[in-house]
Design an enzyme around this catalytic site. Structure first.
Site, PDB file in Angstrom:
ATOM      1  N   HIS A 162      -7.685  -3.449  10.307  1.00  0.00           N
ATOM      2  CA  HIS A 162      -7.349  -3.375   8.876  1.00  0.00           C
ATOM      3  C   HIS A 162      -6.140  -4.239   8.536  1.00  0.00           C
ATOM      4  O   HIS A 162      -5.259  -4.449   9.380  1.00  0.00           O
ATOM      5  CB  HIS A 162      -7.157  -1.924   8.398  1.00  0.00           C
ATOM      6  CG  HIS A 162      -5.944  -1.220   8.918  1.00  0.00           C
ATOM      7  ND1 HIS A 162      -6.012   0.032   9.485  1.00  0.00           N
ATOM      8  CD2 HIS A 162      -4.623  -1.545   8.948  1.00  0.00           C
ATOM      9  CE1 HIS A 162      -4.789   0.420   9.822  1.00  0.00           C
ATOM     10  NE2 HIS A 162      -3.940  -0.515   9.516  1.00  0.00           N
ATOM     11  N   ASP A 203      -7.774  -1.224  14.346  1.00  0.00           N
ATOM     12  CA  ASP A 203      -9.188  -1.352  13.943  1.00  0.00           C
ATOM     13  C   ASP A 203      -9.426  -2.576  13.061  1.00  0.00           C
ATOM     14  O   ASP A 203     -10.507  -2.723  12.487  1.00  0.00           O
ATOM     15  CB  ASP A 203      -9.667  -0.073  13.238  1.00  0.00           C
ATOM     16  CG  ASP A 203      -8.912   0.216  11.932  1.00  0.00           C
ATOM     17  OD1 ASP A 203      -8.036  -0.593  11.538  1.00  0.00           O
ATOM     18  OD2 ASP A 203      -9.210   1.254  11.313  1.00  0.00           O
ATOM     19  N   ASP A 232       0.840  -1.194   0.000  1.00  0.00           N
ATOM     20  CA  ASP A 232       0.000   0.000   0.000  1.00  0.00           C
ATOM     21  C   ASP A 232       0.879   1.250   0.000  1.00  0.00           C
ATOM     22  O   ASP A 232       2.102   1.150   0.146  1.00  0.00           O
ATOM     23  CB  ASP A 232      -0.968  -0.001   1.206  1.00  0.00           C
ATOM     24  CG  ASP A 232      -0.300  -0.465   2.499  1.00  0.00           C
ATOM     25  OD1 ASP A 232       0.947  -0.437   2.581  1.00  0.00           O
ATOM     26  OD2 ASP A 232      -1.019  -0.863   3.427  1.00  0.00           O
ATOM     27  N   GLU A 235      -9.842  -0.558   5.497  1.00  0.00           N
ATOM     28  CA  GLU A 235     -10.457  -0.153   6.761  1.00  0.00           C
ATOM     29  C   GLU A 235     -11.811  -0.860   6.931  1.00  0.00           C
ATOM     30  O   GLU A 235     -12.346  -1.439   5.982  1.00  0.00           O
ATOM     31  CB  GLU A 235     -10.637   1.373   6.770  1.00  0.00           C
ATOM     32  CG  GLU A 235      -9.323   2.168   6.718  1.00  0.00           C
ATOM     33  CD  GLU A 235      -8.535   2.160   8.036  1.00  0.00           C
ATOM     34  OE1 GLU A 235      -8.602   1.167   8.781  1.00  0.00           O
ATOM     35  OE2 GLU A 235      -7.845   3.163   8.316  1.00  0.00           O
TER      36      GLU A 235
HETATM   37  C1  F6R Z   1       1.296  -1.142   6.243  1.00  0.00           C
HETATM   38  C2  F6R Z   1      -0.023  -1.745   6.372  1.00  0.00           C
HETATM   39  C3  F6R Z   1      -0.808  -1.649   7.621  1.00  0.00           C
HETATM   40  C4  F6R Z   1       0.009  -1.920   8.880  1.00  0.00           C
HETATM   41  C5  F6R Z   1      -0.852  -1.750  10.122  1.00  0.00           C
HETATM   42  C6  F6R Z   1      -0.092  -2.025  11.384  1.00  0.00           C
HETATM   43  O1  F6R Z   1       1.873  -1.425   4.987  1.00  0.00           O
HETATM   44  O2  F6R Z   1      -0.461  -2.313   5.431  1.00  0.00           O
HETATM   45  O3  F6R Z   1      -1.871  -2.565   7.557  1.00  0.00           O
HETATM   46  O4  F6R Z   1       0.521  -3.224   8.822  1.00  0.00           O
HETATM   47  O5  F6R Z   1      -1.366  -0.452  10.153  1.00  0.00           O
HETATM   48  O6  F6R Z   1       0.917  -1.081  11.520  1.00  0.00           O
HETATM   49  P1  F6R Z   1       2.008  -1.197  12.664  1.00  0.00           P
HETATM   50  O7  F6R Z   1       2.781  -2.423  12.382  1.00  0.00           O
HETATM   51  O8  F6R Z   1       2.839   0.043  12.533  1.00  0.00           O
HETATM   52  O9  F6R Z   1       1.265  -1.281  13.956  1.00  0.00           O
END
Ligand code: F6R
Length: 252
Positions: free
Chosen positions: A130, A128, A62, A135
């Site tokens: 995702h 949340d 992403d 989301e």
């Molecule tokens: C990032 C992504 C997100 C993160 C998620 C957790 O490329 O796709 O889904 O994996 O927001 O982020 P952290 O690991 O920083 O808690």
């Protein structure tokens, strides 16, 4: 779904990725904090000549829209800094600076298909629920497209920016349907802040309200969590028992 509760989540997730490394392998790469120990461990193994990235290609999962690619927090910059530049293999990803975002989404999907699909996709999980930036409310069949970050995700990611207002509002992300096409999914989650999301993903109903619950539909998923992130799992003892009795012949 194989759930591994471990004090060595970075090492275990790195092992699950490493078994796929061979010329022609295609890696799907998440950013954020959770994968950093995984990338550090893979680079350590490369330094020790235990793994090779020869002939490997990567795709970032992403990207923020509107953040210049050269910005240190663009996911393109992060993944090059943390893994692909030191490891020495090429990475493609959604271009959040593209003028025509739907066309860029289509280009990115086509590039993955042309590479033969993703062999192993590393994922984190948002508080949340995702994965990627799908989301709550994301279609379980969604493809790469623009998404609007929730205020919760923007607040969670504010730690990477000088001020919360700098966190972009929009992102370009693989859809849940796209993620499900990877041949092996490895999700890593650490810390108490992820415990509710992990429980909903692994043991809750399959629902767009917890996008990560779509992993329950995939035939080959490895979930690697530390004790804190596992704290709300009802079947934690069973997962520990299964790990302790993992057949010696069984790979990740
Ligand atoms: C990032 C992504 C997100 C993160 C998620 C957790 O490329 O796709 O889904 O994996 O927001 O982020 P952290 O690991 O920083 O808690």
């Amino acid at each position: 779904m194989e759930v591994v509760i471990t004090g060595e989540s970075g090492r275990v997730a790195a092992e699950a990725l490493a078994v796929h490394l061979r010329p022609g392998a295609v890696l799907g790469l998440a950013t954020g904090s959770s994968p950093l120990p995984v990338y550090a461990e893979l680079l350590r193994r490369q330094r020790n000549a235990e793994v090779s990235f020869d002939g490997v290609r990567g795709f970032t999962l992403d990207e923020y829209i509107g953040l210049p690619r050269r910005h240190p927090q663009s996911y393109h910059s992060v993944i090059r800094r943390e893994l692909t530049d030191p490891a020495g293999f090429p990475v493609d990803g959604p271009d959040g600076e593209a003028d025509d975002i739907p066309a860029e989404a289509a280009r990115y999907e086509a590039a993955i298909a042309e590479a033969g699909g993703i062999d192993v996709q590393l994922l984190g999980i948002g508080t949340d629920g995702h994965i990627g930036f799908n989301e709550p409310g994301s279609s379980l069949a969604s493809r790469t497209r623009v998404k609007t970050l929730t205020p919760q995700t923007r607040a969670d990611n504010a730690r990477f920016f000088a001020s919360p207002d700098e966190v972009p509002v929009h992102v370009l992300t693989q859809g849940l349907g796209t993620i499900l096409e990877a041949r092996h999914l490895v999700m890593i989650a650490t810390g108490a802040g992820k415990a509710d999301a992990v429980a909903a993903a692994v043991e809750g109903p399959v629902s767009a309200s917890c996008p990560a619950s779509v992993l329950q539909l995939h035939p080959h998923v490895t979930v690697v969590v530390d004790e804190e992130a596992a704290a709300r799992l009802v079947h934690a003892d069973y997962y520990r028992f299964a790990s302790a009795h993992k057949p010696s012949w069984q790979s990740w």
